[in-house]
Design a protein around this motif. Structure first.
Motif, PDB file in Angstrom:
ATOM      1  N   GLY A 175      48.664  20.819  -1.838  1.00  0.00           N
ATOM      2  CA  GLY A 175      48.510  21.401  -3.153  1.00  0.00           C
ATOM      3  C   GLY A 175      49.770  21.286  -3.968  1.00  0.00           C
ATOM      4  N   ALA A 176      50.933  21.543  -3.329  1.00  0.00           N
ATOM      5  CA  ALA A 176      52.198  21.444  -4.042  1.00  0.00           C
ATOM      6  C   ALA A 176      52.454  20.021  -4.478  1.00  0.00           C
ATOM      7  CB  ALA A 176      53.335  21.944  -3.150  1.00  0.00           C
ATOM      8  N   SER A 227      53.168  18.820  -8.269  1.00  0.00           N
ATOM      9  CA  SER A 227      54.435  18.237  -8.681  1.00  0.00           C
ATOM     10  C   SER A 227      54.312  16.757  -8.976  1.00  0.00           C
ATOM     11  CB  SER A 227      55.485  18.461  -7.585  1.00  0.00           C
ATOM     12  OG  SER A 227      55.093  17.791  -6.418  1.00  0.00           O
ATOM     13  N   GLY A 228      53.122  16.181  -8.785  1.00  0.00           N
ATOM     14  CA  GLY A 228      52.971  14.741  -8.956  1.00  0.00           C
ATOM     15  C   GLY A 228      53.227  14.287 -10.368  1.00  0.00           C
ATOM     16  N   ARG A 229      53.002  15.189 -11.373  1.00  0.00           N
ATOM     17  CA  ARG A 229      53.187  14.761 -12.747  1.00  0.00           C
ATOM     18  C   ARG A 229      54.627  14.440 -13.050  1.00  0.00           C
ATOM     19  NH1 ARG A 229      49.020  18.574 -13.083  1.00  0.00           N
ATOM     20  NH2 ARG A 229      50.479  20.306 -13.072  1.00  0.00           N
ATOM     21  N   GLY A 230      55.575  14.979 -12.193  1.00  0.00           N
ATOM     22  CA  GLY A 230      56.980  14.729 -12.449  1.00  0.00           C
ATOM     23  C   GLY A 230      57.549  13.607 -11.618  1.00  0.00           C
ATOM     24  N   VAL A 279      55.891   2.785  -4.673  1.00  0.00           N
ATOM     25  CA  VAL A 279      56.081   2.552  -3.235  1.00  0.00           C
ATOM     26  C   VAL A 279      54.824   3.006  -2.493  1.00  0.00           C
ATOM     27  CG1 VAL A 279      57.479   3.098  -1.207  1.00  0.00           C
ATOM     28  CG2 VAL A 279      58.567   2.881  -3.453  1.00  0.00           C
ATOM     29  N   PRO A 280      54.274   2.195  -1.581  1.00  0.00           N
ATOM     30  CA  PRO A 280      53.086   2.610  -0.815  1.00  0.00           C
ATOM     31  C   PRO A 280      53.356   3.894  -0.040  1.00  0.00           C
ATOM     32  CG  PRO A 280      53.524   0.266  -0.529  1.00  0.00           C
ATOM     33  CD  PRO A 280      54.712   0.827  -1.244  1.00  0.00           C
ATOM     34  N   PRO A 281      52.389   4.800   0.035  1.00  0.00           N
ATOM     35  CA  PRO A 281      52.592   6.069   0.738  1.00  0.00           C
ATOM     36  C   PRO A 281      53.087   5.926   2.181  1.00  0.00           C
ATOM     37  CG  PRO A 281      50.592   6.170  -0.551  1.00  0.00           C
ATOM     38  CD  PRO A 281      51.065   4.757  -0.640  1.00  0.00           C
ATOM     39  N   PRO A 282      52.532   4.990   3.005  1.00  0.00           N
ATOM     40  CA  PRO A 282      53.071   4.877   4.367  1.00  0.00           C
ATOM     41  C   PRO A 282      54.563   4.544   4.392  1.00  0.00           C
ATOM     42  CG  PRO A 282      50.963   3.740   4.200  1.00  0.00           C
ATOM     43  CD  PRO A 282      51.357   4.102   2.806  1.00  0.00           C
ATOM     44  N   GLU A 331      55.410  13.144  -2.564  1.00  0.00           N
ATOM     45  CA  GLU A 331      54.813  12.030  -3.294  1.00  0.00           C
ATOM     46  C   GLU A 331      53.766  11.321  -2.439  1.00  0.00           C
ATOM     47  OE1 GLU A 331      53.733   9.200  -5.967  1.00  0.00           O
ATOM     48  OE2 GLU A 331      54.808  11.090  -6.259  1.00  0.00           O
ATOM     49  N   ALA A 332      54.044  11.154  -1.151  1.00  0.00           N
ATOM     50  CA  ALA A 332      53.074  10.498  -0.268  1.00  0.00           C
ATOM     51  C   ALA A 332      51.806  11.326  -0.133  1.00  0.00           C
ATOM     52  CB  ALA A 332      53.697  10.263   1.107  1.00  0.00           C
ATOM     53  N   LEU A 333      51.956  12.650   0.030  1.00  0.00           N
ATOM     54  CA  LEU A 333      50.793  13.526   0.176  1.00  0.00           C
ATOM     55  C   LEU A 333      49.921  13.523  -1.074  1.00  0.00           C
ATOM     56  CD1 LEU A 333      52.198  16.616   2.072  1.00  0.00           C
ATOM     57  CD2 LEU A 333      50.167  15.321   2.694  1.00  0.00           C
ATOM     58  N   ARG A 334      50.502  13.258  -2.225  1.00  0.00           N
ATOM     59  CA  ARG A 334      49.726  13.219  -3.454  1.00  0.00           C
ATOM     60  C   ARG A 334      48.754  12.048  -3.469  1.00  0.00           C
ATOM     61  NH1 ARG A 334      48.949  11.993  -8.676  1.00  0.00           N
ATOM     62  NH2 ARG A 334      49.832   9.932  -8.370  1.00  0.00           N
ATOM     63  N   ARG A 335      49.060  11.011  -2.661  1.00  0.00           N
ATOM     64  CA  ARG A 335      48.276   9.783  -2.752  1.00  0.00           C
ATOM     65  C   ARG A 335      47.625   9.368  -1.437  1.00  0.00           C
ATOM     66  NH1 ARG A 335      51.604   5.312  -4.131  1.00  0.00           N
ATOM     67  NH2 ARG A 335      53.589   6.405  -3.897  1.00  0.00           N
ATOM     68  N   MET A 336      47.602  10.263  -0.445  1.00  0.00           N
ATOM     69  CA  MET A 336      46.977   9.904   0.826  1.00  0.00           C
ATOM     70  C   MET A 336      46.379  11.136   1.481  1.00  0.00           C
ATOM     71  SD  MET A 336      50.399   9.349   3.190  1.00  0.00           S
ATOM     72  CE  MET A 336      49.513   8.312   4.322  1.00  0.00           C
ATOM     73  N   PRO A 337      45.354  10.965   2.327  1.00  0.00           N
ATOM     74  CA  PRO A 337      44.757  12.116   3.021  1.00  0.00           C
ATOM     75  C   PRO A 337      45.754  12.775   3.966  1.00  0.00           C
ATOM     76  CG  PRO A 337      43.321  10.194   3.126  1.00  0.00           C
ATOM     77  CD  PRO A 337      44.629   9.715   2.597  1.00  0.00           C
ATOM     78  N   ALA A 338      45.650  14.092   4.084  1.00  0.00           N
ATOM     79  CA  ALA A 338      46.558  14.825   4.960  1.00  0.00           C
ATOM     80  C   ALA A 338      46.442  14.358   6.413  1.00  0.00           C
ATOM     81  CB  ALA A 338      46.267  16.322   4.868  1.00  0.00           C
ATOM     82  N   ARG A 339      45.227  13.943   6.821  1.00  0.00           N
ATOM     83  CA  ARG A 339      45.037  13.492   8.201  1.00  0.00           C
ATOM     84  C   ARG A 339      45.840  12.229   8.479  1.00  0.00           C
ATOM     85  NH1 ARG A 339      41.410   9.861   9.931  1.00  0.00           N
ATOM     86  NH2 ARG A 339      40.275  10.000   7.962  1.00  0.00           N
ATOM     87  N   VAL A 340      45.836  11.292   7.534  1.00  0.00           N
ATOM     88  CA  VAL A 340      46.619  10.064   7.697  1.00  0.00           C
ATOM     89  C   VAL A 340      48.111  10.386   7.697  1.00  0.00           C
ATOM     90  CG1 VAL A 340      47.113   7.800   6.706  1.00  0.00           C
ATOM     91  CG2 VAL A 340      44.788   8.714   6.624  1.00  0.00           C
ATOM     92  N   PHE A 341      48.495  11.314   6.837  1.00  0.00           N
ATOM     93  CA  PHE A 341      49.894  11.751   6.805  1.00  0.00           C
ATOM     94  C   PHE A 341      50.328  12.272   8.178  1.00  0.00           C
ATOM     95  CE2 PHE A 341      52.868  15.298   6.333  1.00  0.00           C
ATOM     96  CZ  PHE A 341      53.889  14.731   5.587  1.00  0.00           C
TER      97      PHE A 341
END
Length: 312
Positions: free
Chosen positions: A12-13, A17-20, A28-31, A248-258
C-alpha cells in the motif's frame, strides 16, 4: 536489513509513494530493483561488520537507525506533524511496538554478524518470515517447507569441525522472531498511518530506544568523524537505498513474486561475506543455505497475493 524487508508488507505504501518515483527508477525492471536492493543491503551489512573492530555492534546499529530515522522523518515531515494530534493511543502504541521490534531485530542480527558468518546469520534469520508465510497459509503441503528449512538450519548449526558460535545462532533466531513481528506490525501500522509516516515514526522510536545502549557501549568513539561517515554509509546502504528500491518494485509487481525474489537474500549475503569479509563457507553450509532458500521460495510461491489495500 532493509526497512522494507517484509515481503509484500509495504504494497500500500508503495502505491501511495509511486507518484513521486523518479524516471530512472521507473525505467528499471522490478526484478533488477529487488536484486540491487538486496546487494545494497548486504554490502551495507559487510561494511558494518568491518566496523566492529572499532565500534561495538550496538553502536553501529545506533548509527544505522539514526540515519534511517533522519532520512525517513524528513521525507514524511508533513505527515509527522499531525500524527500525534490525529491518531489514537492504540495506533501510536502499535507504531511504538513496531519501532521496538525494528530496533531489536537490527540489534540482534548485528550481534549475530559479530559471531558467525554473514550468510549463515541471514539464512537463520529467514526462518522468521518463513514461519509467518507458512502459518498464514495453513496448507498441509507447506509442512514440506518447514522440514526443508529445519534441515538446513540443523546442517548449519551442526557442522562438525566448523561448529558455529551458539550465541551467534541464538541472536540470529531472535532476529528472525523480531522479523516475524516486524512483518505483522508493518501491516497493522500501514492500516493506521498514511504513506511511510508510520515507518518514519517507528524508526524514530527505534532510534531513541537503542541510543542509550549505543552511547554507553561506544562512548566518545561515536564522535569520530571518520567512523560516523562510514556508519552513515552503512545506514544508507542497509536501509534507505533498499527501502526506496523495494517500494518502487512493489508498486509494479505482485507481492508473491517479490517474496520469491527476496528469498535470494541468504545467497547474496553469503557471497558478500566471501567477497568483502573472506568468510569461506563449506559445501555443507552452502547446501544448508540452498535448503532454506528453496523453502522460503516454495512457501512464498504457494501464497495467494493479498487483496490490495486502499491508498492512503
Amino acid at each position: 536489513m532493509a526497512l522494507a524487508e517484509a515481503p509484500g508488507s509495504f504494497g500500500g505504501a508503495a502505491r501511495a509513494s509511486g507518484r513521486g518515483r523518479t524516471l530512472s527508477l521507473g525505467s528499471v525492471p522490478p526484478p533488477a530493483l529487488i536484486l540491487l536492493g538486496i546487494i545494497s543491503l548486504q554490502v551495507g551489512a559487510g561494511m558494518a561488520k568491518h566496523l566492529f573492530d572499532r565500534l561495538p555492534p550496538s553502536a553501529v546499529v545506533t548509527i544505522r537507525l539514526l540515519t534511517s530515522a533522519i532520512v525517513l522523518g524528513f521525507l514524511a515531515r508533513k505527515a509527522m506533524r499531525t500524527i500525534l494530534r490525529d491518531h489514537s493511543r492504540s495506533s501510536l502504541a502499535i507504531a511504538a511496538c513496531f519501532g521496538l521490534a525494528l530496533a531489536l531485530m537490527n540489534f540482534s542480527i548485528y550481534q549475530s554478524f559479530a559471531r558467525i558468518p554473514l550468510g549463515v546469520a541471514v539464512t537463520i534469520e529467514f526462518l522468521g518470515p518463513l514461519t509467518v508465510s507458512i502459518v498464514a497459509s495453513r496448507r498441509p503441503r507447506d509442512a514440506l517447507w518447514v522440514v526443508l528449512a529445519g534441515a538446513g538450519v540443523i546442517m548449519l548449526a551442526r557442522g562438525g569441525a566448523d561448529d558455529l558460535d551458539p550465541v551467534g545462532i541464538a541472536f540470529a533466531l531472535l532476529a528472525g522472531a523480531c522479523w516475524a513481528a516486524y512483518i505483522l506490525l508493518t501491516a497493522a501500522t500501514g492500516q493506521r498511518f498514511p504513506g511511510s509516516s508510520g515507518l518514519a515514526l517507528a524508526s524514530v522510536i527505534g532510534s531513541i530506544a537503542i541510543l542509550p545502549l549505543g552511547v554507553a557501549s561506544a562512548g566518545s568513539a561515536l564522535l569520530d568523524p571518520r567512523l560516523l561517515l562510514i556508519g552513515l554509509g552503512v545506514g544508507l546502504l542497509s536501509s534507505v537505498i533498499p527501502y526506496s528500491l523495494e517500494l518502487e518494485a512493489l508498486r509494479r509487481m505482485p507481492a508473491r513474486v517479490f517474496g520469491i525474489l527476496m528469498s535470494l537474500e541468504p545467497a547474496v549475503a553469503a557471497l558478500v561475506g566471501v567477497a568483502l569479509l573472506g568468510e569461506i563457507l563449506t559445501g555443507r553450509q552452502w547446501a544448508a543455505i540452498c535448503c532454506v532458500i528453496i523453502a522460503c521460495a516454495g512457501a512464498t510461491r504457494s501464497q495467494k497475493d493479498p487483496p490490495e489495500a486502499p491508498e492512503a
